[in-house]
Design a protein around this motif. Sequence first.
Motif, short mmCIF file in Angstrom:
data_model
loop_
_atom_site.label_atom_id
_atom_site.label_comp_id
_atom_site.label_asym_id
_atom_site.label_seq_id
_atom_site.Cartn_x
_atom_site.Cartn_y
_atom_site.Cartn_z
N ILE A 1 -4.76 8.14 13.34
CA ILE A 1 -4.15 7.05 12.58
C ILE A 1 -5.25 6.32 11.82
O ILE A 1 -6.28 5.96 12.40
CB ILE A 1 -3.42 6.07 13.51
CG1 ILE A 1 -2.25 6.77 14.19
CG2 ILE A 1 -2.95 4.84 12.74
CD1 ILE A 1 -1.55 5.91 15.23
N HIS A 2 -5.03 6.11 10.54
CA HIS A 2 -5.95 5.32 9.72
C HIS A 2 -5.19 4.10 9.21
O HIS A 2 -4.02 4.18 8.88
CB HIS A 2 -6.44 6.14 8.52
CG HIS A 2 -7.36 7.24 8.91
ND1 HIS A 2 -8.71 7.07 9.03
CD2 HIS A 2 -7.12 8.54 9.22
CE1 HIS A 2 -9.26 8.21 9.39
NE2 HIS A 2 -8.31 9.12 9.51
N THR A 3 -5.88 2.99 9.14
CA THR A 3 -5.28 1.77 8.63
C THR A 3 -5.76 1.55 7.20
O THR A 3 -6.95 1.65 6.91
CB THR A 3 -5.70 0.56 9.49
OG1 THR A 3 -5.29 0.80 10.84
CG2 THR A 3 -5.08 -0.72 8.98
N VAL A 4 -4.82 1.25 6.32
CA VAL A 4 -5.11 0.87 4.94
C VAL A 4 -4.61 -0.56 4.80
O VAL A 4 -3.48 -0.87 5.16
CB VAL A 4 -4.39 1.80 3.94
CG1 VAL A 4 -4.63 1.35 2.51
CG2 VAL A 4 -4.85 3.24 4.14
N ALA A 5 -5.47 -1.44 4.27
CA ALA A 5 -5.13 -2.86 4.23
C ALA A 5 -5.36 -3.44 2.84
O ALA A 5 -6.13 -2.92 2.05
CB ALA A 5 -5.98 -3.63 5.24
N PHE A 6 -4.67 -4.53 2.57
CA PHE A 6 -4.91 -5.35 1.39
C PHE A 6 -5.07 -6.78 1.85
O PHE A 6 -4.32 -7.25 2.71
CB PHE A 6 -3.76 -5.26 0.38
CG PHE A 6 -4.01 -6.12 -0.83
CD1 PHE A 6 -4.76 -5.62 -1.89
CD2 PHE A 6 -3.56 -7.41 -0.88
CE1 PHE A 6 -5.04 -6.42 -2.98
CE2 PHE A 6 -3.83 -8.22 -1.98
CZ PHE A 6 -4.57 -7.72 -3.04
N TYR A 7 -6.06 -7.47 1.29
CA TYR A 7 -6.30 -8.84 1.71
C TYR A 7 -6.62 -9.71 0.51
O TYR A 7 -7.42 -9.33 -0.35
CB TYR A 7 -7.48 -8.88 2.70
CG TYR A 7 -7.51 -10.12 3.54
CD1 TYR A 7 -6.78 -10.21 4.72
CD2 TYR A 7 -8.25 -11.22 3.16
CE1 TYR A 7 -6.79 -11.35 5.48
CE2 TYR A 7 -8.27 -12.37 3.92
CZ TYR A 7 -7.54 -12.44 5.08
OH TYR A 7 -7.54 -13.58 5.84
N ASN A 8 -6.00 -10.88 0.44
CA ASN A 8 -6.31 -11.86 -0.59
C ASN A 8 -7.44 -12.74 -0.04
O ASN A 8 -7.24 -13.49 0.91
CB ASN A 8 -5.07 -12.70 -0.90
CG ASN A 8 -5.32 -13.71 -2.00
OD1 ASN A 8 -6.45 -14.15 -2.23
ND2 ASN A 8 -4.27 -14.10 -2.69
#
Length: 135
Positions: A28-35
């Motif tokens: 499992i790989h996590t892909v994230a977006f952050y402001n």
Amino acid sequence: MKIIRFQVYFIALFFLSISHAQSKKYTIHTVAFYNFENLFDTINDPTTHDDEWTPDGAQHWTKEKYEQKLKNLSRVLSEIGTPENPNAPTIIGGSEIENRGIIEDLIKQPKLQHLDYRIIHFDSPDKPGIDVALL
């Protein structure tokens, strides 16, 4: 007799294939977006409207505040998705970043440094100097 033998072989082959199929490995790989919410350094850039984010500006943005924000962000980023995956995100998209140098400072933080992130940075032409990046 031949039919029974065929059925036994067929059933054995079926269960063997099922047990083999269930042993597949995956990651499992996590892909994230952050402001990053106005992640500015303390240096006044004459080509952008960043005066608010300087020591003399409206935010009184000091080196100490900048370094604390980097520390806090690195902790949060390293923990995204950890309930499902014990590893930090593989890819992180980010917005509201003043420049590439800030992202370089961020990935040098102890919580992120060992993750060997690389940077893709887009230098936005807008007046406030708000950029986006991909780690």
